[in-house]
Motif scaffolding. Structure first.
Motif, PDB file in Angstrom:
ATOM      1  N   GLY A 101      18.781  44.626  16.875  1.00 50.87           N
ATOM      2  CA  GLY A 101      18.386  45.144  18.183  1.00 50.87           C
ATOM      3  C   GLY A 101      19.596  45.602  18.979  1.00 50.87           C
ATOM      4  O   GLY A 101      20.733  45.229  18.694  1.00 50.87           O
ATOM      5  N   SER A 102      19.343  46.423  20.005  1.00 48.33           N
ATOM      6  CA  SER A 102      20.438  46.915  20.848  1.00 48.33           C
ATOM      7  C   SER A 102      21.093  45.800  21.649  1.00 48.33           C
ATOM      8  O   SER A 102      22.165  45.991  22.221  1.00 48.33           O
ATOM      9  CB  SER A 102      19.932  48.020  21.783  1.00 48.33           C
ATOM     10  OG  SER A 102      18.888  47.536  22.606  1.00 48.33           O
ATOM     11  N   ASP A 103      20.467  44.613  21.687  1.00 53.76           N
ATOM     12  CA  ASP A 103      21.083  43.449  22.334  1.00 53.76           C
ATOM     13  C   ASP A 103      22.040  42.729  21.376  1.00 53.76           C
ATOM     14  O   ASP A 103      22.550  41.669  21.691  1.00 53.76           O
ATOM     15  CB  ASP A 103      20.013  42.486  22.849  1.00 53.76           C
ATOM     16  CG  ASP A 103      19.055  42.025  21.764  1.00 53.76           C
ATOM     17  OD1 ASP A 103      19.209  42.443  20.588  1.00 53.76           O
ATOM     18  OD2 ASP A 103      18.143  41.253  22.088  1.00 53.76           O
ATOM     19  N   ARG A 104      22.250  43.337  20.199  1.00 56.26           N
ATOM     20  CA  ARG A 104      23.140  42.840  19.151  1.00 56.26           C
ATOM     21  C   ARG A 104      22.633  41.542  18.520  1.00 56.26           C
ATOM     22  O   ARG A 104      23.393  40.796  17.910  1.00 56.26           O
ATOM     23  CB  ARG A 104      24.591  42.660  19.641  1.00 56.26           C
ATOM     24  CG  ARG A 104      25.209  43.890  20.256  1.00 56.26           C
ATOM     25  CD  ARG A 104      25.214  45.126  19.373  1.00 56.26           C
ATOM     26  NE  ARG A 104      25.942  44.913  18.131  1.00 56.26           N
ATOM     27  CZ  ARG A 104      25.705  45.570  17.006  1.00 56.26           C
ATOM     28  NH1 ARG A 104      24.765  46.458  16.956  1.00 56.26           N
ATOM     29  NH2 ARG A 104      26.398  45.319  15.924  1.00 56.26           N
ATOM     30  N   LEU A 105      21.320  41.288  18.637  1.00 55.65           N
ATOM     31  CA  LEU A 105      20.696  40.156  17.961  1.00 55.65           C
ATOM     32  C   LEU A 105      19.961  40.664  16.733  1.00 55.65           C
ATOM     33  O   LEU A 105      19.389  41.761  16.755  1.00 55.65           O
ATOM     34  CB  LEU A 105      19.707  39.437  18.886  1.00 55.65           C
ATOM     35  CG  LEU A 105      20.306  38.711  20.085  1.00 55.65           C
ATOM     36  CD1 LEU A 105      19.200  38.152  20.965  1.00 55.65           C
ATOM     37  CD2 LEU A 105      21.246  37.603  19.626  1.00 55.65           C
ATOM     38  N   THR A 106      19.963  39.873  15.667  1.00 48.86           N
ATOM     39  CA  THR A 106      19.223  40.213  14.462  1.00 48.86           C
ATOM     40  C   THR A 106      17.843  39.574  14.556  1.00 48.86           C
ATOM     41  O   THR A 106      17.727  38.362  14.784  1.00 48.86           O
ATOM     42  CB  THR A 106      19.951  39.699  13.202  1.00 48.86           C
ATOM     43  OG1 THR A 106      21.240  40.314  13.152  1.00 48.86           O
ATOM     44  CG2 THR A 106      19.176  40.052  11.948  1.00 48.86           C
ATOM     45  N   TYR A 107      16.804  40.379  14.372  1.00 47.50           N
ATOM     46  CA  TYR A 107      15.421  39.909  14.404  1.00 47.50           C
ATOM     47  C   TYR A 107      14.905  39.826  12.976  1.00 47.50           C
ATOM     48  O   TYR A 107      15.329  40.577  12.102  1.00 47.50           O
ATOM     49  CB  TYR A 107      14.562  40.845  15.256  1.00 47.50           C
ATOM     50  CG  TYR A 107      14.964  40.794  16.712  1.00 47.50           C
ATOM     51  CD1 TYR A 107      14.304  39.943  17.593  1.00 47.50           C
ATOM     52  CD2 TYR A 107      16.026  41.551  17.178  1.00 47.50           C
ATOM     53  CE1 TYR A 107      14.693  39.859  18.919  1.00 47.50           C
ATOM     54  CE2 TYR A 107      16.420  41.479  18.502  1.00 47.50           C
ATOM     55  CZ  TYR A 107      15.757  40.639  19.369  1.00 47.50           C
ATOM     56  OH  TYR A 107      16.150  40.561  20.684  1.00 47.50           O
ATOM     57  N   GLU A 112       8.963  41.422  15.093  1.00 42.15           N
ATOM     58  CA  GLU A 112       9.605  40.470  16.008  1.00 42.15           C
ATOM     59  C   GLU A 112      10.416  41.207  17.076  1.00 42.15           C
ATOM     60  O   GLU A 112      10.409  40.840  18.248  1.00 42.15           O
ATOM     61  CB  GLU A 112      10.511  39.502  15.234  1.00 42.15           C
ATOM     62  CG  GLU A 112       9.786  38.591  14.277  1.00 42.15           C
ATOM     63  CD  GLU A 112       9.040  37.463  14.967  1.00 42.15           C
ATOM     64  OE1 GLU A 112       9.326  37.167  16.146  1.00 42.15           O
ATOM     65  OE2 GLU A 112       8.163  36.871  14.313  1.00 42.15           O
ATOM     66  N   LEU A 113      11.121  42.253  16.653  1.00 40.77           N
ATOM     67  CA  LEU A 113      11.887  43.048  17.614  1.00 40.77           C
ATOM     68  C   LEU A 113      10.944  43.766  18.584  1.00 40.77           C
ATOM     69  O   LEU A 113      11.196  43.804  19.788  1.00 40.77           O
ATOM     70  CB  LEU A 113      12.784  44.057  16.897  1.00 40.77           C
ATOM     71  CG  LEU A 113      13.580  45.026  17.775  1.00 40.77           C
ATOM     72  CD1 LEU A 113      14.460  44.284  18.785  1.00 40.77           C
ATOM     73  CD2 LEU A 113      14.419  45.957  16.916  1.00 40.77           C
ATOM     74  N   THR A 125      15.798  49.540  18.720  1.00 45.70           N
ATOM     75  CA  THR A 125      16.294  49.270  17.382  1.00 45.70           C
ATOM     76  C   THR A 125      17.629  49.969  17.182  1.00 45.70           C
ATOM     77  O   THR A 125      17.740  51.169  17.406  1.00 45.70           O
ATOM     78  CB  THR A 125      15.293  49.783  16.317  1.00 45.70           C
ATOM     79  OG1 THR A 125      14.031  49.171  16.535  1.00 45.70           O
ATOM     80  CG2 THR A 125      15.778  49.473  14.915  1.00 45.70           C
ATOM     81  N   GLU A 126      18.650  49.216  16.787  1.00 42.92           N
ATOM     82  CA  GLU A 126      19.952  49.798  16.467  1.00 42.92           C
ATOM     83  C   GLU A 126      19.953  50.305  15.033  1.00 42.92           C
ATOM     84  O   GLU A 126      20.307  51.438  14.778  1.00 42.92           O
ATOM     85  CB  GLU A 126      21.074  48.774  16.649  1.00 42.92           C
ATOM     86  CG  GLU A 126      21.480  48.566  18.081  1.00 42.92           C
ATOM     87  CD  GLU A 126      22.114  49.790  18.719  1.00 42.92           C
ATOM     88  OE1 GLU A 126      23.005  50.409  18.109  1.00 42.92           O
ATOM     89  OE2 GLU A 126      21.690  50.136  19.829  1.00 42.92           O
ATOM     90  N   HIS A 127      19.592  49.421  14.090  1.00 41.58           N
ATOM     91  CA  HIS A 127      19.557  49.810  12.676  1.00 41.58           C
ATOM     92  C   HIS A 127      18.826  48.748  11.873  1.00 41.58           C
ATOM     93  O   HIS A 127      18.642  47.616  12.329  1.00 41.58           O
ATOM     94  CB  HIS A 127      20.974  50.032  12.123  1.00 41.58           C
ATOM     95  CG  HIS A 127      21.872  48.840  12.229  1.00 41.58           C
ATOM     96  ND1 HIS A 127      21.839  47.793  11.327  1.00 41.58           N
ATOM     97  CD2 HIS A 127      22.828  48.527  13.135  1.00 41.58           C
ATOM     98  CE1 HIS A 127      22.735  46.891  11.675  1.00 41.58           C
ATOM     99  NE2 HIS A 127      23.350  47.303  12.779  1.00 41.58           N
ATOM    100  N   GLN A 128      18.399  49.123  10.676  1.00 45.77           N
ATOM    101  CA  GLN A 128      17.792  48.172   9.749  1.00 45.77           C
ATOM    102  C   GLN A 128      18.894  47.269   9.209  1.00 45.77           C
ATOM    103  O   GLN A 128      20.032  47.687   9.047  1.00 45.77           O
ATOM    104  CB  GLN A 128      17.085  48.911   8.606  1.00 45.77           C
ATOM    105  CG  GLN A 128      15.939  49.799   9.057  1.00 45.77           C
ATOM    106  CD  GLN A 128      14.838  49.020   9.755  1.00 45.77           C
ATOM    107  OE1 GLN A 128      14.406  47.976   9.291  1.00 45.77           O
ATOM    108  NE2 GLN A 128      14.397  49.521  10.902  1.00 45.77           N
TER     109      GLN A 128
END
Length: 137
Positions: A101-107, A112-113, A125-128
């Motif tokens: 996620g753009s919050d730099r957390l992995t979902y 969930e994201l 979404t930043e990236h898969q």
């Protein structure tokens, strides 16, 4: 020589970069601009949730909706619903398909994201794949 009468049509287009309320000629005739010339990009978010690219565009909209106000300078956030995210899904399949996620957390997965996006409309979404190994949600 032309027979009959000649008709002349005069079109006056007023282009004004500042607030319309301050211009006495426009206030006197209660006029609105007909169009906006290509102004310098100066985005603002209106109280209607729309982004206006210039003060002129904002004033065009304000002519149609006098209650319209400038909420803040810059782009309006894109509502989660217009990004195609359904905010009524209380649970997600337990798939282990990490997404950053753009919050730099992995979902754990995109679902969930998406659920997190319902609570934070600026999240995207930043990236898969994981952001980094230490930030799993």
């Amino acid at each position: 020589m032309l027979a009959g009468s000649l008709s002349f049509v005069i079109l006056i287009i007023f282009v004004h970069a500042g607030p319309l309320e301050r211009h006495p000629a426009l206030k006197a005739v209660n006029a609105c601009p007909l169009f906006c010339a290509q102004d310098v990009l100066d985005q603002m978010c209106g109280s209607d949730g729309r982004t206006y690219d210039s003060m002129c565009e904002f004033h065009l909209a304000k002519c149609r909706n006098p209650r319209l106000q400038i909420a803040f300078s810059g782009q309006c956030p894109v509502p989660v619903q217009s990004r195609g995210i359904i905010c009524t899904t209380p649970w997600c399949w337990p798939l282990d398909e990490p997404v950053c996620g753009s919050d730099r957390l992995t979902y754990k997965n995109q679902c969930e994201l998406n659920n997190a996006m319902c609570d934070n409309e600026s999240l995207k979404t930043e990236h898969q794949g994981p952001c980094n190994p230490a930030t799993s949600q």
